[in-house]
Design a protein around this motif. Structure first.
Motif, PDB file in Angstrom:
ATOM      1  N   THR A  36       0.809  -1.226   0.000  1.00  0.00           N
ATOM      2  CA  THR A  36       0.000   0.000   0.000  1.00  0.00           C
ATOM      3  C   THR A  36       0.842   1.276   0.000  1.00  0.00           C
ATOM      4  O   THR A  36       0.486   2.251   0.684  1.00  0.00           O
ATOM      5  N   PRO A  37       1.938   1.345  -0.752  1.00  0.00           N
ATOM      6  CA  PRO A  37       2.689   2.604  -0.803  1.00  0.00           C
ATOM      7  C   PRO A  37       1.889   3.715  -1.468  1.00  0.00           C
ATOM      8  O   PRO A  37       2.178   4.903  -1.262  1.00  0.00           O
ATOM      9  N   TRP A  38       0.861   3.331  -2.244  1.00  0.00           N
ATOM     10  CA  TRP A  38       0.044   4.314  -2.933  1.00  0.00           C
ATOM     11  C   TRP A  38      -0.751   5.198  -1.968  1.00  0.00           C
ATOM     12  O   TRP A  38      -1.220   6.285  -2.345  1.00  0.00           O
ATOM     13  N   VAL A  39      -0.899   4.756  -0.723  1.00  0.00           N
ATOM     14  CA  VAL A  39      -1.653   5.558   0.243  1.00  0.00           C
ATOM     15  C   VAL A  39      -0.962   6.901   0.467  1.00  0.00           C
ATOM     16  O   VAL A  39      -1.620   7.919   0.714  1.00  0.00           O
ATOM     17  N   ALA A  43      -1.700  12.177   0.313  1.00  0.00           N
ATOM     18  CA  ALA A  43      -1.243  13.402   0.971  1.00  0.00           C
ATOM     19  C   ALA A  43      -1.432  14.619   0.079  1.00  0.00           C
ATOM     20  O   ALA A  43      -1.622  15.738   0.572  1.00  0.00           O
ATOM     21  N   SER A  44      -1.393  14.411  -1.235  1.00  0.00           N
ATOM     22  CA  SER A  44      -1.510  15.530  -2.175  1.00  0.00           C
ATOM     23  C   SER A  44      -2.893  15.626  -2.813  1.00  0.00           C
ATOM     24  O   SER A  44      -3.098  16.447  -3.712  1.00  0.00           O
ATOM     25  N   VAL A  45      -3.846  14.810  -2.331  1.00  0.00           N
ATOM     26  CA  VAL A  45      -5.207  14.843  -2.880  1.00  0.00           C
ATOM     27  C   VAL A  45      -5.999  15.957  -2.193  1.00  0.00           C
ATOM     28  O   VAL A  45      -5.908  16.114  -0.967  1.00  0.00           O
ATOM     29  N   PRO A  46      -6.771  16.741  -2.938  1.00  0.00           N
ATOM     30  CA  PRO A  46      -7.570  17.804  -2.315  1.00  0.00           C
ATOM     31  C   PRO A  46      -8.477  17.265  -1.212  1.00  0.00           C
ATOM     32  O   PRO A  46      -9.067  16.187  -1.340  1.00  0.00           O
ATOM     33  N   GLY A  47      -8.594  18.011  -0.122  1.00  0.00           N
ATOM     34  CA  GLY A  47      -9.358  17.559   1.031  1.00  0.00           C
ATOM     35  C   GLY A  47     -10.821  17.299   0.743  1.00  0.00           C
ATOM     36  O   GLY A  47     -11.448  16.451   1.382  1.00  0.00           O
ATOM     37  N   GLU A  48     -11.404  18.006  -0.248  1.00  0.00           N
ATOM     38  CA  GLU A  48     -12.825  17.817  -0.531  1.00  0.00           C
ATOM     39  C   GLU A  48     -13.134  16.451  -1.134  1.00  0.00           C
ATOM     40  O   GLU A  48     -14.293  16.026  -1.174  1.00  0.00           O
ATOM     41  N   THR A  65      -3.681  15.333   5.534  1.00  0.00           N
ATOM     42  CA  THR A  65      -2.806  16.399   5.053  1.00  0.00           C
ATOM     43  C   THR A  65      -1.437  15.787   4.799  1.00  0.00           C
ATOM     44  O   THR A  65      -1.156  14.667   5.249  1.00  0.00           O
ATOM     45  N   PRO A  66      -0.559  16.466   4.063  1.00  0.00           N
ATOM     46  CA  PRO A  66       0.787  15.910   3.859  1.00  0.00           C
ATOM     47  C   PRO A  66       1.491  15.571   5.168  1.00  0.00           C
ATOM     48  O   PRO A  66       2.135  14.524   5.290  1.00  0.00           O
ATOM     49  N   LEU A  67       1.364  16.440   6.173  1.00  0.00           N
ATOM     50  CA  LEU A  67       2.012  16.186   7.461  1.00  0.00           C
ATOM     51  C   LEU A  67       1.444  14.937   8.121  1.00  0.00           C
ATOM     52  O   LEU A  67       2.197  14.103   8.647  1.00  0.00           O
ATOM     53  N   LEU A  68       0.119  14.779   8.097  1.00  0.00           N
ATOM     54  CA  LEU A  68      -0.514  13.621   8.728  1.00  0.00           C
ATOM     55  C   LEU A  68      -0.131  12.327   8.026  1.00  0.00           C
ATOM     56  O   LEU A  68       0.276  11.348   8.669  1.00  0.00           O
ATOM     57  N   VAL A  69      -0.246  12.278   6.704  1.00  0.00           N
ATOM     58  CA  VAL A  69       0.008  11.050   5.956  1.00  0.00           C
ATOM     59  C   VAL A  69       1.469  10.618   6.078  1.00  0.00           C
ATOM     60  O   VAL A  69       1.767   9.456   6.395  1.00  0.00           O
ATOM     61  N   HIS A  70       2.376  11.536   5.839  1.00  0.00           N
ATOM     62  CA  HIS A  70       3.801  11.181   5.909  1.00  0.00           C
ATOM     63  C   HIS A  70       4.224  10.897   7.348  1.00  0.00           C
ATOM     64  O   HIS A  70       5.079  10.030   7.590  1.00  0.00           O
ATOM     65  N   GLY A  71       3.612  11.584   8.303  1.00  0.00           N
ATOM     66  CA  GLY A  71       3.931  11.329   9.702  1.00  0.00           C
ATOM     67  C   GLY A  71       3.527   9.934  10.128  1.00  0.00           C
ATOM     68  O   GLY A  71       4.284   9.229  10.814  1.00  0.00           O
ATOM     69  N   ILE A  72       2.323   9.506   9.719  1.00  0.00           N
ATOM     70  CA  ILE A  72       1.870   8.150  10.046  1.00  0.00           C
ATOM     71  C   ILE A  72       2.750   7.115   9.358  1.00  0.00           C
ATOM     72  O   ILE A  72       3.104   6.082   9.952  1.00  0.00           O
ATOM     73  N   PHE A  73       3.122   7.366   8.127  1.00  0.00           N
ATOM     74  CA  PHE A  73       3.968   6.427   7.393  1.00  0.00           C
ATOM     75  C   PHE A  73       5.272   6.159   8.139  1.00  0.00           C
ATOM     76  O   PHE A  73       5.628   5.005   8.405  1.00  0.00           O
ATOM     77  N   TRP A 103      -4.175   4.653   9.052  1.00  0.00           N
ATOM     78  CA  TRP A 103      -3.622   4.449   7.711  1.00  0.00           C
ATOM     79  C   TRP A 103      -4.662   3.813   6.794  1.00  0.00           C
ATOM     80  O   TRP A 103      -4.806   4.188   5.630  1.00  0.00           O
ATOM     81  N   MET A 104      -5.431   2.869   7.333  1.00  0.00           N
ATOM     82  CA  MET A 104      -6.465   2.206   6.545  1.00  0.00           C
ATOM     83  C   MET A 104      -7.654   3.141   6.287  1.00  0.00           C
ATOM     84  O   MET A 104      -8.275   3.082   5.217  1.00  0.00           O
ATOM     85  N   ILE A 105      -7.995   3.978   7.246  1.00  0.00           N
ATOM     86  CA  ILE A 105      -9.066   4.950   7.019  1.00  0.00           C
ATOM     87  C   ILE A 105      -8.677   5.885   5.881  1.00  0.00           C
ATOM     88  O   ILE A 105      -9.480   6.184   4.990  1.00  0.00           O
ATOM     89  N   ILE A 106      -7.433   6.348   5.899  1.00  0.00           N
ATOM     90  CA  ILE A 106      -6.946   7.208   4.816  1.00  0.00           C
ATOM     91  C   ILE A 106      -6.960   6.452   3.493  1.00  0.00           C
ATOM     92  O   ILE A 106      -7.320   7.005   2.445  1.00  0.00           O
ATOM     93  N   ALA A 107      -6.581   5.182   3.513  1.00  0.00           N
ATOM     94  CA  ALA A 107      -6.513   4.400   2.278  1.00  0.00           C
ATOM     95  C   ALA A 107      -7.891   4.159   1.674  1.00  0.00           C
ATOM     96  O   ALA A 107      -8.058   4.215   0.450  1.00  0.00           O
ATOM     97  N   MET A 108      -8.888   3.891   2.524  1.00  0.00           N
ATOM     98  CA  MET A 108     -10.185   3.420   2.032  1.00  0.00           C
ATOM     99  C   MET A 108     -11.272   4.481   1.995  1.00  0.00           C
ATOM    100  O   MET A 108     -12.438   4.150   1.810  1.00  0.00           O
ATOM    101  N   SER A 109     -10.921   5.739   2.176  1.00  0.00           N
ATOM    102  CA  SER A 109     -11.939   6.789   2.213  1.00  0.00           C
ATOM    103  C   SER A 109     -12.006   7.595   0.924  1.00  0.00           C
ATOM    104  O   SER A 109     -12.448   8.750   0.919  1.00  0.00           O
ATOM    105  N   TYR A 110     -11.555   6.990  -0.169  1.00  0.00           N
ATOM    106  CA  TYR A 110     -11.600   7.672  -1.465  1.00  0.00           C
ATOM    107  C   TYR A 110     -12.333   6.834  -2.512  1.00  0.00           C
ATOM    108  O   TYR A 110     -12.076   6.955  -3.692  1.00  0.00           O
TER     109      TYR A 110
END
Length: 284
Positions: A36-39, A43-48, A65-73, A103-110
């Protein structure tokens, strides 16, 4: 309720829990880097465009956000490797679970939600309650037994509920539909193309899949010898799935090792014994 309690908390060797823990946490690292490196691209996807899953709305969890995604990684990489050592099992266990859950919430919420993560998430949560365990330790633990049992239940629920969903949304007509044919057209391999040419084979395969998933809970009531054969069949099913339509259930397969006597597999001990038997070279 006492028989149920004894079944849920059936003790297992601590060595089995330690081996399972190492496998699970090392897979967390592997998942971030390989599966899942694609998650990180979220970080660069618009919040809406972020449409959180129900649990993400109830908690509520922040918009990536970029900080949140990269920080969790990076936090998951470090804590996953640390947890694999077995140190601070509760502190690191709950930390890895919380980070991977987000990480999974971020991955599966799009838009796309994979169901192969359910058993693995349960394994992460359960391992945080299992306590200390060392490789090779034959001491029995009820806490570790519970952690493995609930993971096993989650693995089987993944199958059974998949069949339930097929019949709920597709009805009995799912069995005679063109689901596998469409999957082969979209992502099939050469092997799948050969199989698709056999008349009615795909229909029989769909019938077999539904029957297999509905009967999967029987794995808990058969004798141990047949249970291991059943788990081998489960793994074989996923090998065929990947070989034909390239769908990987890697986290689910990792969670399924909760059924196996992992304490018997000790590569470090085997390596030590192997090299100890190697005769030392003699001087000429």
């Amino acid at each position: 309720m006492e028989p149920v309690t004894r079944w849920l908390f059936a003790p297992v060797p601590r060595g089995r829990v330690a081996a399972f823990r190492t496998i699970v946490y090392l897979f967390v690292v592997l998942d971030l880097l390989v599966f899942t490196p694609w998650v990180r691209s979220h970080a660069s996807v618009p919040g809406e465009l972020y449409q959180p899953l129900l649990v993400g709305r109830l908690l509520p969890l922040p918009t990536p956000t970029p900080l949140l995604v990269h920080g969790i990684f990076w936090a998951l990489l470090v804590t996953g490797l640390a947890a694999a050592t077995g140190r601070a099992p509760r502190l690191l266990g709950w930390t890895v679970f919380a980070l991977y859950f987000e990480w999974m919430i971020i991955a599966m919420s799009y838009g796309k939600v994979d169901h192969d993560r359910f058993g693995f998430l349960v394994a992460l949560a359960a391992l945080a309650t299992a306590g200390r365990a060392r490789h090779g330790d034959a001491t029995l633990t009820e806490a570790g037994g519970w952690a493995l049992r609930v993971t096993q239940i989650a693995v089987v629920c993944t199958y059974f509920l998949a069949a339930f969903a097929k019949l709920r949304f597709g009805g009995i007509d799912w069995v005679t539909s063109s689901v596998l044919a469409r999957a082969i057209i979209r992502r099939g391999t050469d092997l799948a193309d050969l199989i698709a040419q056999v008349p009615y084979l795909l229909i029989l395969a769909q019938l077999g899949i539904v029957m297999f998933e509905l009967l999967s809970p029987l794995i808990f009531v058969v004798r141990e010898r047949w249970r291991y054969r059943g788990i081998a069949f489960f793994y074989g099913f996923h090998v065929v799935t990947y070989a034909t339509i390239t769908i990987s259930f890697a986290p689910h397969l990792v969670a399924m090792t909760a059924f196996l006597p992992l304490e018997r597999v000790r590569p470090i001990v085997w390596a030590r014994r192997r090299f100890a038997r190697t005769p030392a070279p003699t001087d000429p």
